[in-house]
Every structure is written in C-alpha cells, then in structure tokens.
Design a protein around this motif. Sequence first.
Motif, PDB file in Angstrom:
ATOM      1  N   PRO A   1     -45.092   1.709 -11.448  1.00  0.00           N
ATOM      2  CA  PRO A   1     -44.155   0.761 -12.057  1.00  0.00           C
ATOM      3  C   PRO A   1     -42.793   0.770 -11.397  1.00  0.00           C
ATOM      4  O   PRO A   1     -42.038  -0.198 -11.527  1.00  0.00           O
ATOM      5  CB  PRO A   1     -44.054   1.251 -13.508  1.00  0.00           C
ATOM      6  CG  PRO A   1     -44.357   2.707 -13.433  1.00  0.00           C
ATOM      7  CD  PRO A   1     -45.343   2.883 -12.317  1.00  0.00           C
ATOM      8  N   VAL A   2     -42.473   1.871 -10.698  1.00  0.00           N
ATOM      9  CA  VAL A   2     -41.142   2.048 -10.106  1.00  0.00           C
ATOM     10  C   VAL A   2     -41.292   2.702  -8.746  1.00  0.00           C
ATOM     11  O   VAL A   2     -42.088   3.632  -8.574  1.00  0.00           O
ATOM     12  CB  VAL A   2     -40.250   2.950 -10.991  1.00  0.00           C
ATOM     13  CG1 VAL A   2     -38.936   3.282 -10.281  1.00  0.00           C
ATOM     14  CG2 VAL A   2     -39.982   2.320 -12.340  1.00  0.00           C
ATOM     15  N   ALA A   3     -40.504   2.228  -7.790  1.00  0.00           N
ATOM     16  CA  ALA A   3     -40.390   2.915  -6.509  1.00  0.00           C
ATOM     17  C   ALA A   3     -38.939   2.895  -6.070  1.00  0.00           C
ATOM     18  O   ALA A   3     -38.227   1.914  -6.304  1.00  0.00           O
ATOM     19  CB  ALA A   3     -41.273   2.264  -5.452  1.00  0.00           C
ATOM     20  N   LEU A   4     -38.505   3.973  -5.451  1.00  0.00           N
ATOM     21  CA  LEU A   4     -37.161   4.009  -4.895  1.00  0.00           C
ATOM     22  C   LEU A   4     -37.174   3.440  -3.492  1.00  0.00           C
ATOM     23  O   LEU A   4     -38.082   3.708  -2.702  1.00  0.00           O
ATOM     24  CB  LEU A   4     -36.622   5.438  -4.837  1.00  0.00           C
ATOM     25  CG  LEU A   4     -36.103   6.082  -6.106  1.00  0.00           C
ATOM     26  CD1 LEU A   4     -35.400   7.391  -5.759  1.00  0.00           C
ATOM     27  CD2 LEU A   4     -35.156   5.169  -6.873  1.00  0.00           C
ATOM     28  N   GLY A   5     -36.145   2.660  -3.185  1.00  0.00           N
ATOM     29  CA  GLY A   5     -35.930   2.185  -1.833  1.00  0.00           C
ATOM     30  C   GLY A   5     -34.520   2.512  -1.398  1.00  0.00           C
ATOM     31  O   GLY A   5     -33.697   2.984  -2.180  1.00  0.00           O
ATOM     32  N   SER A   6     -34.251   2.280  -0.126  1.00  0.00           N
ATOM     33  CA  SER A   6     -32.888   2.387   0.382  1.00  0.00           C
ATOM     34  C   SER A   6     -32.558   1.080   1.072  1.00  0.00           C
ATOM     35  O   SER A   6     -33.435   0.385   1.579  1.00  0.00           O
ATOM     36  CB  SER A   6     -32.732   3.580   1.328  1.00  0.00           C
ATOM     37  OG  SER A   6     -33.611   3.468   2.439  1.00  0.00           O
TER      38      SER A   6
END
Length: 465
Positions: free
Chosen positions: A166-171
């Motif tokens: 449901p969630v992913a971190l990006g930069s």
Amino acid sequence: MTPETAVDIARAVRSGAVTASEVLAGCRERVEALDDTLHAFCTTAFDQARARAAEIDADVKAGRPVGPLAGVPVAVKDLIPTRDLRTTSGSLAYRDLVPEVDDVCVARLRAAGALIVGKTNASEFGYGPRGENPVFPPTLNPWDTRLTPGGSSAGSAVAVATGMVPVALGSDGGGSIRVPAALCGVYGIKPAMGRVPLWPGCRDERSPGMSSWESLEHIGPLTRTVADAALVLSVIAGPDPRDRHSIPCDDVDWHDLTLPAGLRVGYSPDLGHARVDPDVRAVVERAIAALDVPVRRLDLDWPDLRETFDALVAAETDLVGLRELAARVPLSAPVRAVLDRSWTAEQFTDAVRERKAAANRMARLTDEIDILLTPTVSTTAYDRALPGPATLAGLPAAPDEWTPFSAIANLTGRPAASAPVGLTPSGLPVGLQIIGPHLGDHQVLAVSRLIEQTTWITSGPRRVA
C-alpha cells in the motif's frame, strides 16, 4: 478480507480484526505472483518482516500499544539505506552493500510498526527518469510492460500501482517520485525541503554517487490514497540534527485534509516553454474543470531550466569519487553523461544565479495564487527501449524534453505532488502536478484530496490478480 489501504490496515491490526502476520502473508503472495514479470523489487525481506509482524501481533494480543503504521507493509527505494538489508543504489559499485544503520525515515517507519518488506528498483544513484540500472532487470510498467514506468523511483511506483504494497518510499531530486507516479497511475508527494530529514542517504560524503543531490533531494511516499500519504508523512516528518536542512513540522497537521478557505489556484499548461501531448493536456484540463474551486489560467513565460538543473546536479556530485568508481565498474549512461561532460565554474555559478531567479519567480507568483497546477509530465509512458519519447505533440523531441514541469519544485524547495486524474484514449494514466507555496504541504494534501474526490483513477493495474 485484508484491507488495502495503510489507514485501514493499521486500524484493523490495532483492533485485532486482522493480524499483521496475515497482512504480510497477503503482501508476499502478491509480490510472488507479480514481481517475476514486473521487477518492482530488487531485494525482499519477508523473513525479517515476519519476525516484526509476530512482535506486533503479540503486543496487540497483550493489550500493549502499537504504532500508527502497525502491520502496514512498506517498500523502500533502493537508494535509501536500510539496516541489515542490501542497499545497492542500482550500482555495481555497491551491489553487496549492507548498511549498518537505517536512514532516518526508515527508522521512524519501523518504530511506527511498519513492516519493511524489501527494496525497490531504481535508476543508478537516481540519475535518469527510468527504472533501469546495471545490477537488476529493468522495472516494467504494469499498464503495458513494453513501456517505461518512469523513474527514478520506478519500483516503488509499480509496487504500489499493482497493490503489492500500500505504501512505498521514494526519493525525488528532480521529479523522481512524481514522474513514475504519473506514468503508473498512483499518488506521489515530495514534501517541502527539510520536512523529511535525510541521513545518511545523500548526506554521507564517504559514499560517491550515493552522496549526490544534497540540496535537491526529498524523501516522500507513493500511495493509492492521499490519506495514506499523509499518515506516512506524519510518521517520517520532523527535524533530525544530522540533517542540516531539516526543519520543525509543528505548523502542519498531517491528519487534516480540509481545504483552506479562499485558496487561490492557478493552472499553467506549459510554464511558457513546454510541449505537451494533446491527449495529456485534455485529461489534465478535464480534471481541473471538475474541481469545485475556481482555477485561474496563467499565461507564464518562464525559461526552460534543464541546463540549470543539470549543472546543479553536477555541482552536487562527487565527480572525483564517481570517476574512481568508473575505473572499477561500468556505470549507466545517465551517470556517465555527468562525468563525460566538461563543466566550468561559470556554468555552476550561472546555475546558482538561475536557481535564485526561479525562486524569485515562484515567490512573486505566490502573491497571486497559492497552488500551481501543471501536467506532471508531457506524455504518457513510452517505449522502454528508448531514452525518451521520440515525439512530443507530433514533433521530434530530445530525450530529456518530456519532464519539463517537475524540477522547479526541487530547485525552489516547494512541496509538490502528482495525482492520477484519468486515462488517455489509449488507456494510459495521466498525472496532474500540484505545487504548493513555501512550506505549504497542507495545502498540497488538501487540494490532492479534493482531486481524489472528483477525478481519481479507480481502475487499472492495482486490480491485477
């Protein structure tokens, strides 16, 4: 049935309606069903996550408090350090690196009960808006695997678009959250500069390549709902003494998505210089017309900042360190392009001056509007065999011409998001970019929520079985 959003998962786990272990099992099943084809993940961590899920379940059963992200599976971009979990930055130079510490944002996620289920594929060191690097197979777009998912947070966008997590971190140093969000049909937000601290990440001078982009880079979530993104930001935002750019966040209520009264919204279709495919523009303008707020059309005459951006990236790159890496391992074409170009001091100082001018233009615009809307990118996903779309609006295009809208938010530190607002006649998603005022994260989230209630994409790869 396991809930799909982070907000619902955490609520269900805290109440005992579902266990964190059950949520994790469903996540693993979906990753194993889809990722052999899509390559969103480059490293998985289900064994470690299983142990953490068991701890959360024991705490819930015993009536002990658990965090606001209890049991929520989260994927982390491979440029963001994770303790005891391989972090390659998409480079052969770091293919076996296992950091001893988490980046600040990852440590905060763990403390909040999130289950870190793996690392997602990215461009090498974040250079280049595609999901390709020398270490892992390229990430494919789930809407059409012949097309690029964008980048550099490619794997994070695909993992969320398909419901693997449901969630992913990006930069995001120049659009690396928002570009793949647009091409994959998900929500991605880059908060204001300093809201989410970075360390060690691009702050560790001992790691060539990994240490680039210091004044441009932002960490943010990719999700399928605005509420999920706000929940994650409520956990990872806030100052840290190891990041000199980090700032207090007491001025933001991350859980309040109410639209401020009297918010002034403007729309620019091109910033005065960009070419946009007609199908993309049509989807964006339909979405804007559906909003229940007045939107002022702006006739801007801003310059193309590609040269400024490229020079600032080079100025914040450890060129000596990268050349030492290049003597040991092959580097990808976007990284080589920075090394192979001859830079002058005047190019760097000109870029600093142009950045100041861009910040001043944005500040003057804030006298007229609070929110600036633009297309996120100029096109939909294109043939992944190409360095960029061959044409834009029917004319030949340079490989870097299709992302003219995103870097302005990095150059000025403004919060910005991409919302999925519709499909072209060919069935590909389009993103609408929302750029806020200085430190205007709440305004960006509130407008995003308004868009979510009107024109959000509600079908597509997230329903793939």
